[in-house]
Write a protein that holds these residues in place. Structure first.
Motif, PDB file in Angstrom:
ATOM      1  N   SER A  18      60.113  36.742  49.040  1.00 19.98           N
ATOM      2  CA  SER A  18      59.778  35.828  47.940  1.00 19.98           C
ATOM      3  C   SER A  18      59.515  36.589  46.644  1.00 19.98           C
ATOM      4  N   ALA A  19      59.747  35.906  45.534  1.00 21.25           N
ATOM      5  CA  ALA A  19      59.495  36.493  44.220  1.00 21.25           C
ATOM      6  C   ALA A  19      58.009  36.800  44.039  1.00 21.25           C
ATOM      7  N   HIS A  20      57.136  35.940  44.554  1.00 24.03           N
ATOM      8  CA  HIS A  20      55.703  36.195  44.372  1.00 24.03           C
ATOM      9  C   HIS A  20      55.227  37.378  45.204  1.00 24.03           C
ATOM     10  N   ALA A  21      55.848  37.643  46.346  1.00 26.80           N
ATOM     11  CA  ALA A  21      55.480  38.827  47.125  1.00 26.80           C
ATOM     12  C   ALA A  21      55.869  40.099  46.372  1.00 26.80           C
ATOM     13  N   ARG A  22      57.056  40.107  45.795  1.00 23.84           N
ATOM     14  CA  ARG A  22      57.467  41.268  44.997  1.00 23.84           C
ATOM     15  C   ARG A  22      56.528  41.455  43.808  1.00 23.84           C
ATOM     16  N   ALA A  23      56.128  40.354  43.191  1.00 24.29           N
ATOM     17  CA  ALA A  23      55.239  40.436  42.029  1.00 24.29           C
ATOM     18  C   ALA A  23      53.869  40.983  42.406  1.00 24.29           C
ATOM     19  N   LEU A  24      53.281  40.494  43.491  1.00 26.52           N
ATOM     20  CA  LEU A  24      51.937  40.964  43.835  1.00 26.52           C
ATOM     21  C   LEU A  24      51.954  42.396  44.347  1.00 26.52           C
ATOM     22  N   ALA A  72      40.296  25.079  51.394  1.00 26.37           N
ATOM     23  CA  ALA A  72      41.655  25.177  50.851  1.00 26.37           C
ATOM     24  C   ALA A  72      42.664  25.510  51.949  1.00 26.37           C
ATOM     25  N   ARG A  73      43.700  24.708  52.049  1.00 26.52           N
ATOM     26  CA  ARG A  73      44.801  24.972  52.987  1.00 26.52           C
ATOM     27  C   ARG A  73      46.086  25.284  52.233  1.00 26.52           C
ATOM     28  N   PHE A  74      46.062  25.042  50.928  1.00 29.70           N
ATOM     29  CA  PHE A  74      47.159  25.448  50.051  1.00 29.70           C
ATOM     30  C   PHE A  74      46.609  25.500  48.637  1.00 29.70           C
ATOM     31  N   GLY A  75      47.347  26.131  47.764  1.00 29.66           N
ATOM     32  CA  GLY A  75      46.916  26.252  46.382  1.00 29.66           C
ATOM     33  C   GLY A  75      48.055  26.781  45.533  1.00 29.66           C
ATOM     34  N   ALA A  76      47.758  27.015  44.274  1.00 30.56           N
ATOM     35  CA  ALA A  76      48.742  27.572  43.345  1.00 30.56           C
ATOM     36  C   ALA A  76      48.399  29.044  43.118  1.00 30.56           C
ATOM     37  N   LEU A  77      49.398  29.897  43.272  1.00 32.06           N
ATOM     38  CA  LEU A  77      49.237  31.333  43.078  1.00 32.06           C
ATOM     39  C   LEU A  77      49.902  31.727  41.770  1.00 32.06           C
ATOM     40  N   GLY A  78      49.162  32.383  40.896  1.00 30.79           N
ATOM     41  CA  GLY A  78      49.708  32.908  39.653  1.00 30.79           C
ATOM     42  C   GLY A  78      49.846  34.417  39.751  1.00 30.79           C
ATOM     43  N   VAL A  79      51.028  34.915  39.435  1.00 34.50           N
ATOM     44  CA  VAL A  79      51.323  36.351  39.455  1.00 34.50           C
ATOM     45  C   VAL A  79      51.987  36.724  38.128  1.00 34.50           C
ATOM     46  N   ILE A  80      52.133  38.019  37.896  1.00 29.85           N
ATOM     47  CA  ILE A  80      52.874  38.505  36.737  1.00 29.85           C
ATOM     48  C   ILE A  80      54.250  38.947  37.233  1.00 29.85           C
ATOM     49  N   PRO A 132      53.865  35.183  33.240  1.00 26.06           N
ATOM     50  CA  PRO A 132      53.219  34.615  34.421  1.00 26.06           C
ATOM     51  C   PRO A 132      54.204  33.747  35.198  1.00 26.06           C
ATOM     52  N   ALA A 133      54.023  33.730  36.496  1.00 24.65           N
ATOM     53  CA  ALA A 133      54.803  32.860  37.376  1.00 24.65           C
ATOM     54  C   ALA A 133      53.828  32.213  38.352  1.00 24.65           C
ATOM     55  N   VAL A 134      54.067  30.947  38.668  1.00 23.08           N
ATOM     56  CA  VAL A 134      53.159  30.201  39.538  1.00 23.08           C
ATOM     57  C   VAL A 134      53.964  29.580  40.672  1.00 23.08           C
ATOM     58  N   THR A 135      53.401  29.630  41.873  1.00 23.04           N
ATOM     59  CA  THR A 135      54.037  29.022  43.038  1.00 23.04           C
ATOM     60  C   THR A 135      52.960  28.422  43.934  1.00 23.04           C
TER      61      THR A 135
END
Length: 164
Positions: free
Chosen positions: A66-72, A28-36, A43-46
């Protein structure tokens, strides 16, 4: 007479399933990350870049803006989807792996940072532009389990041990 309940589509996990899952992770070199999302609870996905860390495993490099960094940071429970459709055929027939994980941010003074940086740049050379910006940090995913869809009729549940 009541209808029989549907058969469980999940197969017993075997060495072939474990090998396929590990291959999807390592490739995997990229993927979809799901966070709350901490603001909405939804849920939010990026899409994120992925790669191996200093000792292997699955890592990412994210911007703290990023929003996903704040979420995780608010809730380390995440899901990561890896596996891309091939060039031909129905995309749903290609293997994919949905992982449950805990996101562990790497502290800036962690001695593994230099190794993580070198390894990341070897796999993602264009990251040289932003990898040293103050807001960027590495995240290690501690894998808890996963759901592997190995193609039509090939569904498996995997444990952390299966994925190691």
């Amino acid at each position: 007479m009541p209808a029989a309940p549907p058969a469980d589509p999940i197969r017993p996990t075997d060495d072939e399933a474990r090998a396929l899952a590990r291959s999807l992770i390592s490739g995997a070199r990229f993927g979809a990350l799901g966070v709350i999302d901490p603001e909405t609870g939804f849920p939010a996905v990026t899409r994120i870049a992925l790669g191996a860390g200093p000792g292997g495993g699955l890592w990412t490099l994210v911007s703290g803006l990023s929003a996903h960094a704040r979420a995780l940071r608010a809730d380390p429970r995440v899901s990561v989807l890896v596996g891309e459709p091939g060039a031909k055929g129905d995309p749903l027939t290609h293997p994919r792996l949905s992982l449950q994980a805990e996101a562990l941010p790497l502290a800036p003074d962690d001695p593994r940072r230099a190794t993580a940086r070198a390894r990341w740049l070897a796999d993602h050379p264009k990251a040289k532009i932003y990898i040293d910006l103050n807001d960027f940090f590495f995240v290690e995913f501690r894998l808890i389990g996963g759901a592997l869809n190995g193609g039509f009729g090939r569904a498996f549940r995997l444990t952390a041990e299966d994925l190691a």
